[in-house]
Design a protein around this motif. Sequence first.
Motif, PDB file in Angstrom:
ATOM      1  N   ILE A   1       7.698  54.143  49.563  1.00  0.00           N
ATOM      2  CA  ILE A   1       8.186  53.534  48.325  1.00  0.00           C
ATOM      3  C   ILE A   1       8.958  52.259  48.629  1.00  0.00           C
ATOM      4  O   ILE A   1       8.771  51.222  47.974  1.00  0.00           O
ATOM      5  CB  ILE A   1       9.091  54.527  47.566  1.00  0.00           C
ATOM      6  CG1 ILE A   1       8.301  55.755  47.141  1.00  0.00           C
ATOM      7  CG2 ILE A   1       9.711  53.856  46.342  1.00  0.00           C
ATOM      8  CD1 ILE A   1       9.177  56.852  46.594  1.00  0.00           C
ATOM      9  N   TRP A   2       9.842  52.328  49.630  1.00  0.00           N
ATOM     10  CA  TRP A   2      10.633  51.141  50.002  1.00  0.00           C
ATOM     11  C   TRP A   2       9.718  49.980  50.372  1.00  0.00           C
ATOM     12  O   TRP A   2       9.935  48.839  49.941  1.00  0.00           O
ATOM     13  CB  TRP A   2      11.555  51.475  51.175  1.00  0.00           C
ATOM     14  CG  TRP A   2      12.245  50.262  51.721  1.00  0.00           C
ATOM     15  CD1 TRP A   2      13.328  49.631  51.211  1.00  0.00           C
ATOM     16  CD2 TRP A   2      11.852  49.498  52.876  1.00  0.00           C
ATOM     17  NE1 TRP A   2      13.648  48.531  51.976  1.00  0.00           N
ATOM     18  CE2 TRP A   2      12.758  48.420  53.006  1.00  0.00           C
ATOM     19  CE3 TRP A   2      10.828  49.643  53.818  1.00  0.00           C
ATOM     20  CZ2 TRP A   2      12.661  47.498  54.030  1.00  0.00           C
ATOM     21  CZ3 TRP A   2      10.735  48.711  54.842  1.00  0.00           C
ATOM     22  CH2 TRP A   2      11.643  47.654  54.938  1.00  0.00           C
ATOM     23  N   PHE A   3       8.695  50.248  51.160  1.00  0.00           N
ATOM     24  CA  PHE A   3       7.768  49.195  51.573  1.00  0.00           C
ATOM     25  C   PHE A   3       7.076  48.569  50.363  1.00  0.00           C
ATOM     26  O   PHE A   3       6.991  47.336  50.238  1.00  0.00           O
ATOM     27  CB  PHE A   3       6.736  49.756  52.550  1.00  0.00           C
ATOM     28  CG  PHE A   3       5.663  48.767  52.932  1.00  0.00           C
ATOM     29  CD1 PHE A   3       5.904  47.800  53.896  1.00  0.00           C
ATOM     30  CD2 PHE A   3       4.422  48.794  52.309  1.00  0.00           C
ATOM     31  CE1 PHE A   3       4.920  46.878  54.237  1.00  0.00           C
ATOM     32  CE2 PHE A   3       3.431  47.882  52.642  1.00  0.00           C
ATOM     33  CZ  PHE A   3       3.694  46.924  53.606  1.00  0.00           C
ATOM     34  N   CYS A   4       6.586  49.407  49.446  1.00  0.00           N
ATOM     35  CA  CYS A   4       5.852  48.900  48.281  1.00  0.00           C
ATOM     36  C   CYS A   4       6.759  48.081  47.369  1.00  0.00           C
ATOM     37  O   CYS A   4       6.375  46.989  46.916  1.00  0.00           O
ATOM     38  CB  CYS A   4       5.231  50.067  47.511  1.00  0.00           C
ATOM     39  SG  CYS A   4       3.921  50.928  48.401  1.00  0.00           S
ATOM     40  N   PHE A   5       7.965  48.581  47.089  1.00  0.00           N
ATOM     41  CA  PHE A   5       8.878  47.855  46.213  1.00  0.00           C
ATOM     42  C   PHE A   5       9.340  46.556  46.864  1.00  0.00           C
ATOM     43  O   PHE A   5       9.461  45.522  46.195  1.00  0.00           O
ATOM     44  CB  PHE A   5      10.082  48.727  45.862  1.00  0.00           C
ATOM     45  CG  PHE A   5       9.877  49.613  44.664  1.00  0.00           C
ATOM     46  CD1 PHE A   5      10.403  49.267  43.437  1.00  0.00           C
ATOM     47  CD2 PHE A   5       9.152  50.786  44.767  1.00  0.00           C
ATOM     48  CE1 PHE A   5      10.217  50.073  42.323  1.00  0.00           C
ATOM     49  CE2 PHE A   5       8.957  51.607  43.669  1.00  0.00           C
ATOM     50  CZ  PHE A   5       9.487  51.250  42.438  1.00  0.00           C
TER      51      PHE A   5
ATOM     52  N   LEU B   1       7.720  44.815  49.119  1.00  0.00           N
ATOM     53  CA  LEU B   1       6.572  43.896  49.109  1.00  0.00           C
ATOM     54  C   LEU B   1       6.409  43.258  47.737  1.00  0.00           C
ATOM     55  O   LEU B   1       6.200  42.033  47.629  1.00  0.00           O
ATOM     56  CB  LEU B   1       5.297  44.642  49.500  1.00  0.00           C
ATOM     57  CG  LEU B   1       3.998  43.824  49.511  1.00  0.00           C
ATOM     58  CD1 LEU B   1       4.085  42.697  50.539  1.00  0.00           C
ATOM     59  CD2 LEU B   1       2.794  44.721  49.788  1.00  0.00           C
ATOM     60  N   PHE B   2       6.534  44.066  46.695  1.00  0.00           N
ATOM     61  CA  PHE B   2       6.431  43.509  45.338  1.00  0.00           C
ATOM     62  C   PHE B   2       7.542  42.493  45.075  1.00  0.00           C
ATOM     63  O   PHE B   2       7.296  41.402  44.552  1.00  0.00           O
ATOM     64  CB  PHE B   2       6.501  44.634  44.302  1.00  0.00           C
ATOM     65  CG  PHE B   2       6.643  44.115  42.892  1.00  0.00           C
ATOM     66  CD1 PHE B   2       5.538  43.646  42.201  1.00  0.00           C
ATOM     67  CD2 PHE B   2       7.891  44.070  42.270  1.00  0.00           C
ATOM     68  CE1 PHE B   2       5.670  43.136  40.907  1.00  0.00           C
ATOM     69  CE2 PHE B   2       8.029  43.575  40.986  1.00  0.00           C
ATOM     70  CZ  PHE B   2       6.908  43.104  40.301  1.00  0.00           C
TER      71      PHE B   2
ATOM     72  N   THR C   1       9.294  36.972  44.221  1.00  0.00           N
ATOM     73  CA  THR C   1      10.235  35.906  44.552  1.00  0.00           C
ATOM     74  C   THR C   1       9.511  34.678  45.104  1.00  0.00           C
ATOM     75  O   THR C   1       9.836  33.537  44.743  1.00  0.00           O
ATOM     76  CB  THR C   1      11.268  36.404  45.570  1.00  0.00           C
ATOM     77  OG1 THR C   1      11.944  37.546  45.034  1.00  0.00           O
ATOM     78  CG2 THR C   1      12.282  35.328  45.904  1.00  0.00           C
ATOM     79  N   MET C   2       8.525  34.883  45.976  1.00  0.00           N
ATOM     80  CA  MET C   2       7.778  33.758  46.553  1.00  0.00           C
ATOM     81  C   MET C   2       7.017  32.997  45.475  1.00  0.00           C
ATOM     82  O   MET C   2       6.981  31.764  45.471  1.00  0.00           O
ATOM     83  CB  MET C   2       6.823  34.269  47.622  1.00  0.00           C
ATOM     84  CG  MET C   2       7.501  34.777  48.887  1.00  0.00           C
ATOM     85  SD  MET C   2       6.318  35.363  50.122  1.00  0.00           S
ATOM     86  CE  MET C   2       5.521  33.815  50.577  1.00  0.00           C
ATOM     87  N   ARG C   3       6.435  33.740  44.543  1.00  0.00           N
ATOM     88  CA  ARG C   3       5.689  33.088  43.460  1.00  0.00           C
ATOM     89  C   ARG C   3       6.621  32.274  42.582  1.00  0.00           C
ATOM     90  O   ARG C   3       6.307  31.123  42.217  1.00  0.00           O
ATOM     91  CB  ARG C   3       4.963  34.151  42.638  1.00  0.00           C
ATOM     92  CG  ARG C   3       4.115  33.581  41.515  1.00  0.00           C
ATOM     93  CD  ARG C   3       3.400  34.689  40.756  1.00  0.00           C
ATOM     94  NE  ARG C   3       2.626  34.148  39.651  1.00  0.00           N
ATOM     95  CZ  ARG C   3       1.945  34.895  38.781  1.00  0.00           C
ATOM     96  NH1 ARG C   3       1.962  36.214  38.902  1.00  0.00           N
ATOM     97  NH2 ARG C   3       1.263  34.330  37.798  1.00  0.00           N
ATOM     98  N   TYR C   4       7.775  32.844  42.261  1.00  0.00           N
ATOM     99  CA  TYR C   4       8.727  32.118  41.435  1.00  0.00           C
ATOM    100  C   TYR C   4       9.256  30.889  42.167  1.00  0.00           C
ATOM    101  O   TYR C   4       9.355  29.799  41.596  1.00  0.00           O
ATOM    102  CB  TYR C   4       9.893  33.039  41.046  1.00  0.00           C
ATOM    103  CG  TYR C   4      11.016  32.301  40.359  1.00  0.00           C
ATOM    104  CD1 TYR C   4      10.913  31.957  39.014  1.00  0.00           C
ATOM    105  CD2 TYR C   4      12.161  31.919  41.059  1.00  0.00           C
ATOM    106  CE1 TYR C   4      11.933  31.248  38.380  1.00  0.00           C
ATOM    107  CE2 TYR C   4      13.179  31.220  40.432  1.00  0.00           C
ATOM    108  CZ  TYR C   4      13.048  30.882  39.100  1.00  0.00           C
ATOM    109  OH  TYR C   4      14.048  30.182  38.482  1.00  0.00           O
ATOM    110  N   ALA C   5       9.599  31.057  43.455  1.00  0.00           N
ATOM    111  CA  ALA C   5      10.147  29.950  44.241  1.00  0.00           C
ATOM    112  C   ALA C   5       9.149  28.804  44.349  1.00  0.00           C
ATOM    113  O   ALA C   5       9.528  27.619  44.265  1.00  0.00           O
ATOM    114  CB  ALA C   5      10.546  30.454  45.623  1.00  0.00           C
ATOM    115  N   ALA C   6       7.872  29.145  44.528  1.00  0.00           N
ATOM    116  CA  ALA C   6       6.846  28.102  44.624  1.00  0.00           C
ATOM    117  C   ALA C   6       6.731  27.327  43.315  1.00  0.00           C
ATOM    118  O   ALA C   6       6.563  26.096  43.301  1.00  0.00           O
ATOM    119  CB  ALA C   6       5.510  28.734  44.987  1.00  0.00           C
ATOM    120  N   ARG C   7       6.846  28.028  42.181  1.00  0.00           N
ATOM    121  CA  ARG C   7       6.761  27.356  40.878  1.00  0.00           C
ATOM    122  C   ARG C   7       7.950  26.422  40.665  1.00  0.00           C
ATOM    123  O   ARG C   7       7.792  25.302  40.161  1.00  0.00           O
ATOM    124  CB  ARG C   7       6.703  28.404  39.773  1.00  0.00           C
ATOM    125  CG  ARG C   7       6.665  27.813  38.366  1.00  0.00           C
ATOM    126  CD  ARG C   7       6.299  28.858  37.333  1.00  0.00           C
ATOM    127  NE  ARG C   7       7.296  29.912  37.238  1.00  0.00           N
ATOM    128  CZ  ARG C   7       8.389  29.835  36.483  1.00  0.00           C
ATOM    129  NH1 ARG C   7       8.641  28.733  35.787  1.00  0.00           N
ATOM    130  NH2 ARG C   7       9.219  30.848  36.423  1.00  0.00           N
TER     131      ARG C   7
END
Length: 497
Positions: free
Chosen positions: A228-232, A234-235, A240-246
């Motif tokens: 669960i920790w890995f999946c959350f 990763l999400f 965050t990366m998508r928002y930062a790129a925008r």
Amino acid sequence: MTTKTSVQTKAVAMPDAFVILFFIMLLAALATYLIPAGSFELLEPAASSDSAVKPKAKIDPSSFRLAPQDSGGVPLFAEGGGIGFFNYAFEGMVSGNKWGSAIGVMVFILLTGGAFGILMKTGAVSHGIVALIDKTRRMEFVFIPCLFLLFSLGGAVFGMGEEAIAFCILLWPLMLALGYDAITTVLVTYVATQIGFATSWMNPFNIAIAQGIAGIPLFSGKEFRLLIWFCFTLFGTMFTMRYAARIKAQPQSSLSFASDEQARTQHQLSVSSQFNRLDSLILLTFFAGLAWIIWGVTSRQYYIPELASQFFTIGILIALVAVLGKRMTVNEAADGFKQGAAELLPAAMIVGMAKGMVLLLGGDSPENPSVLNTLLYHSAAVLTGLPEYLSAWLMLLIQSVINFFVSSGSGQAALTMPLIAPLSDLIGLSRQIAVLAFQLGDGLTNCIIPTSAALIGCLGAVRLDWALWLKFVWRLQLWLFALASLTMLVAVFIDFQ
């Protein structure tokens, strides 16, 4: 002179957790006059475990019966060690023993907090994070993922939360220099810690306390929680990366653009690594101590007394390394211990006072008549006709709502697990699922609730108003709740034990 604005601010201020707890106690006391006491019989578990903590017997749902005599409700004040309304604070905090709630859990919180206080006082954690920032900021494709992963680990391993405030102050100028914004800063620090906190497999301040109260082995179910920790994480990283790129492509689209622009002209970028061999040795000592704790829990069935002593030992060893390395004096190490314990004193007191609610309702023994047993019976009657999946989801929803009022993980565990854990027995769910609902409901909502001092502190550090943060974060919160709901459904499907 008091201004109209300040008066209005005070008028809308959220009540303190202790104030909320007091009124919960008042409701509990009134309930003893309105609700009759009842009791259950227990179904003894199979005697196959050699654990130091024997699993609790499950409640027989069909055995409920009301007490033949009405107790008349709790008095306002009781003598001779009795339970009265105004006795709840003291009686709650001295109840139990070293093996569990409340006194054992309270001392565990204080000693563990003191040990982490020494670690933070050495500066090794801060230096390590600054070193990572210094080495990765020129490689932007790994900069944000590394930071998010590191802070998520901090939340998962030792409940990092308030510490994120200092890193928001440190990281904000760097984020602005790299073309990001204040929101990105809060995402990679505070939000990452809370995702780790909510999905932890070994956090001593939430899962250990919740499992202890639920009567299941400490840190059990770690394999599923690691997944669960890995999946959350990763999400959260991808979001965050998508928002930062925008934001980097269109800075004006940021909700914090105005304040960020003003800050860019005021802040001077200064991030230099001071990480050295002593920091490495301190962190190696800490991680070796964590390995010792994992070994003790899995191989020797260590419980709260041993865990508290292990964390205390780790704190002493870290202090010894720091003193010999001339990082700090013996008195400074003692100050670090006291500061760490002091920061968690309110959480420890809430744990004790929350136990007072259980005592006001007649105690948590299913076999002795109590109002708590009657509440359990009728709560189960409402949920019994529902599918198990829906019941598990409702547990998650209830814990999420409660966290708005009691944002302390330890306090919420002490307040809700005495009811939720046996309720899971009555509706056919495992107590591990009840603990999972507590974790996810408690931790993930910390990203949005204004009652979280750590969140408000982080927003203040980057000059971001909570209303603006809410305008941004509600979408992320819905995604996290959807993932948490899916996790609960999977837990029921695999019969998570």
